[in-house]
Design an enzyme around this catalytic site. Sequence first.
Site, PDB file in Angstrom:
ATOM      1  CB  VAL A 293       1.451  -0.031  -7.355  1.00 37.13           C
ATOM      2  CG1 VAL A 293       1.429  -0.959  -8.610  1.00 37.13           C
ATOM      3  CG2 VAL A 293       1.538  -1.227  -6.238  1.00 37.13           C
TER       4      VAL A 293
ATOM      5  CE1 TYR B  32     -22.429   8.674   8.203  1.00 36.60           C
ATOM      6  CE2 TYR B  32     -23.291   9.107   5.862  1.00 36.60           C
ATOM      7  CZ  TYR B  32     -22.250   8.821   6.773  1.00 36.60           C
ATOM      8  OH  TYR B  32     -20.979   9.248   6.464  1.00 36.60           O
TER       9      TYR B  32
ATOM     10  CB  VAL C 286     -16.618  -0.012   5.966  1.00 38.39           C
ATOM     11  CG1 VAL C 286     -16.449  -0.830   7.457  1.00 38.39           C
ATOM     12  CG2 VAL C 286     -15.274   0.967   5.949  1.00 38.39           C
ATOM     13  CB  THR C 287     -21.640  -1.750   4.911  1.00 43.45           C
ATOM     14  OG1 THR C 287     -21.524  -0.441   5.360  1.00 43.45           O
ATOM     15  CG2 THR C 287     -22.743  -2.692   5.454  1.00 43.45           C
TER      16      THR C 287
ATOM     17  CE1 TYR D  70     -33.454 -14.396 -31.281  1.00 39.43           C
ATOM     18  CE2 TYR D  70     -33.952 -16.390 -31.905  1.00 39.43           C
ATOM     19  CZ  TYR D  70     -34.132 -15.559 -30.844  1.00 39.43           C
ATOM     20  OH  TYR D  70     -34.285 -15.412 -29.550  1.00 39.43           O
TER      21      TYR D  70
ATOM     22  CG  ASP E 107     -32.046 -20.904 -17.899  1.00 37.09           C
ATOM     23  OD1 ASP E 107     -31.517 -19.760 -17.928  1.00 37.09           O
ATOM     24  OD2 ASP E 107     -33.360 -21.218 -18.071  1.00 37.09           O
TER      25      ASP E 107
ATOM     26  CE1 TYR F 148     -33.863 -24.052 -19.999  1.00 35.78           C
ATOM     27  CE2 TYR F 148     -34.238 -25.989 -18.662  1.00 35.78           C
ATOM     28  CZ  TYR F 148     -34.000 -24.638 -18.641  1.00 35.78           C
ATOM     29  OH  TYR F 148     -34.014 -23.819 -17.509  1.00 35.78           O
TER      30      TYR F 148
ATOM     31  CG  ASP G  98      -2.172   0.916   0.892  1.00 38.29           C
ATOM     32  OD1 ASP G  98      -1.790   2.035   0.879  1.00 38.29           O
ATOM     33  OD2 ASP G  98      -3.279   0.679   0.817  1.00 38.29           O
TER      34      ASP G  98
ATOM     35  CG  HIS H 144     -12.701   9.071   4.904  1.00 39.80           C
ATOM     36  ND1 HIS H 144     -11.940   8.765   3.743  1.00 39.80           N
ATOM     37  CD2 HIS H 144     -13.944   8.974   4.536  1.00 39.80           C
ATOM     38  CE1 HIS H 144     -12.868   8.632   2.731  1.00 39.80           C
ATOM     39  NE2 HIS H 144     -14.022   8.811   3.359  1.00 39.80           N
TER      40      HIS H 144
ATOM     41  CG  HIS I 124     -20.480  11.242   1.720  1.00 44.10           C
ATOM     42  ND1 HIS I 124     -19.155  10.455   1.920  1.00 44.10           N
ATOM     43  CD2 HIS I 124     -21.323  11.134   2.750  1.00 44.10           C
ATOM     44  CE1 HIS I 124     -19.405   9.731   3.018  1.00 44.10           C
ATOM     45  NE2 HIS I 124     -20.550  10.178   3.714  1.00 44.10           N
TER      46      HIS I 124
ATOM     47  CD  GLU J 278     -37.085 -17.611 -28.787  1.00 38.02           C
ATOM     48  OE1 GLU J 278     -36.119 -17.722 -29.150  1.00 38.02           O
ATOM     49  OE2 GLU J 278     -37.421 -17.954 -27.518  1.00 38.02           O
TER      50      GLU J 278
END
Length: 838
Positions: A176, A258, A370-371, A666, A561, A548, A41, A54, A227, A664
Amino acid sequence: MSTGNTIPDTAGTVIVGAGCVGCSAAYHLTRLGREDVVVVDQGPLFETGGSTSHAPGLVFQTSSSKLMTRLAAYTRDLYSELGDFRTSGGIEVASTDDRWQYLKRKLEWGRAYGLEGGELLSPDAVADRVPQVNEETILGGYYQPTDGKAHAVDASATMAKRARDSGASFHGETTVTDLEVADGSIEAVVTDRGRIEADEVLVATNIWGPLFGDMVGVDVPLVPCAHQYLVTDELPELDGASREIEQPVLRHQDASLYFRQHGERYGIGSYNHEPLLVDPADIYGPEQLEDLGLEYPSLREFTAAHFHENTHPDHERTAAEAAGELVPSIRDAEFESGINGMFCFTPDGNPILGPTEEIDGLWWALAIWVTQSGGAGSVIAHWMEDGIPRLDGDRVDASGAHISRFQPHAGSREYTWGRGAQQYQEVYQLIHPREQPQGQRGLRRSPFYDRQAELGAEFYDSGGWEVPQWYASNETLLEEYDVPDRPDWLDLGWSKAQGVEHQAVRDRVAMVDMTTYTGIEVTGNGATDLLQGLLTNDVDVSLGRIRYAAMCNEDGGILADVTVARFADDRYVLFTGGGNSATLHSRWIRERAPDDGSVSITVHDSSRCGIGVFGPEARTVLEPLVEADLSNDAFPFYTARETSLGSIPVTMLRLSYAGELGWELYAPTEYGAQLWETIEDAGEEHGIVPMGWAALESTSLEKGFRLWGSDITPEYNPYEAGIGFAVDLETDFVGKEALMRARESGLEREIAPITLDEPGALVDCGHPVIDPDDGAVLGPVERAGYGYTIDSGIAYAYLPPAYAEAGRDVEIEYENERYPATVRDEPLFDPDREKMLR
């Protein structure tokens, strides 16, 4: 851990970014047995300067997305086990009727996705838990007792310590400067302290992600956005607080705000301002930070006007006014600090996870808050180690976060910034699932677009395509067809034209734009062997036949599928959904194709258009137009022909997702306009109607046909999903061993069709199916809609086998009410397939 230790010359895995996501990935990789992991880092460990440093760390776990809820719940459990989480509970308040109804749905999402203990609170009960709240300004709140505050920097350090104990090394203050690629594979990470040869590299740098994409020529569609977060001086209501957080964390989404406690102070986060986008190349360096007095590169100067004077485009009041109304003591408070802190948004608001298709060994874990950080680290670690995204070893559907979901236009700055800004504006807004983006539209249009617009088509955005959902022109048929009303929320973004189209295709004929369906053409003398090894069904069939099949990962999870048509000994076409899903499906096939030249793969995602002609009169309409014999004997169900419609070359498939007689068709895109006109003109005397995808989905739901990404995903295997008939264990394919184990051990869940007992009742996806006797949650509704032919609301859910038996009584919880419902046999419509086979 020293930031000055010597970096190694080689490593098995290099992780760039030592924030909570990078540290979580390192921790989970070492848990899975990797020892040669190096984390670098540019900042000091572990307060590295990104958003981990932060972020206030609020963890509100509940989301309408099952994936995001599961990632958040895992993060909460992990950081609690590490000792770096404060469980305070979380409350989201409502100040409008619409938000209050939304919180009822949110409570049910949490219950459906496994969160326990949630409840709806009265205004007084909210104030009991957060005394400084003015209860007269709200209607109530949703309380989740296991929410709280993640100590992100501490969690990063703890995970790093455990990873280091298992052999990983961490190196701060290491920038880096390049990622080296050779022969299509990652080769090395170049830093200002030396070069590290690496087998794999994971980029977990969040706001800096696009800069690393630029190093290797890979589009990384995200944009940093700032923000605001402010902390007050001491508030009288918090006097004497002995801990950093004693009260529940708080959200006021109606005002894009919040709040969280800082001991005797109070923190306020605000999205109540215009999007403050930042070019990754303009993120401040050390000298700029010093000049501006900023602590971290992920910060910008605090812009007081955005808190005190300006507003979010959807709000009438400033953030200061709205915050002061909910928490009156803030009005007179002084602010100890204020920041504009950066995080980032992708065009669809989801994270970016997974491997780069163009470069072997290069991985990404970006746009993660973070959540969800702890859970994201688990998913990416399993993906890197096992080749499959798993959450703590369990199957998970990460397709919505896969980096390959993006279409080519997402690589443009205009698109990424435009949609990123919109995601920012909507992060706390009350957005209906059917609400469509306004910007960056009309990018991909079928050749039928102009005619559809004339017919009043309501277009939805799907991978950049403009896809008709229904046609206003069909509202004139409401005198002929009865369509029940829908309540409130479920009525938004909907038209009775859908119900008309659903019923019209059942008793006459309809034409559907199927251009977004993608044909993946696989040719060459190795085509059969490749597809036999990827698909669950035996596709070594006679020419002209359709099969299928599912395509599974090694866990047996359903990746796709598809219908597979064989046109020659060495030529197949797989038809799958369009846009993002087709991109993922075709990538899986390409990556597993032999590189000896025996197979060629062509993806017809733009070069062909398509029209489905479905309904009892389909043969009558098409028979005079096409050269092929459309009789049952000559053109039976589940066969394909290459023929001509007038002068237009077409590929015709005898199948119908609507569950009716139909084909169908095409054709090359340039023939599309005439294809539509010819079919429309020929169908006029038979009452042909244009039909949108909303009606196609409801007819397929009524028929029991699956929809990938909804009722089938990688979270489920074919036996659980009720498509075991498409599994041929006499062939060898990816996932076979897992499916054999699943069949032998018995299923813990099975998909079941459910109808609501109350006439006209309707529910939505993500809500809990419950045992009416004890209220236990049995599983979430995965797909829902109204069956206009059977005249009943329909829901599909995965239930324990004892509950999946036809005739079983269940209930579905929706907006704080319980709707009686009954498990049924499927299909609910035309069980003997008489309509499709006529």
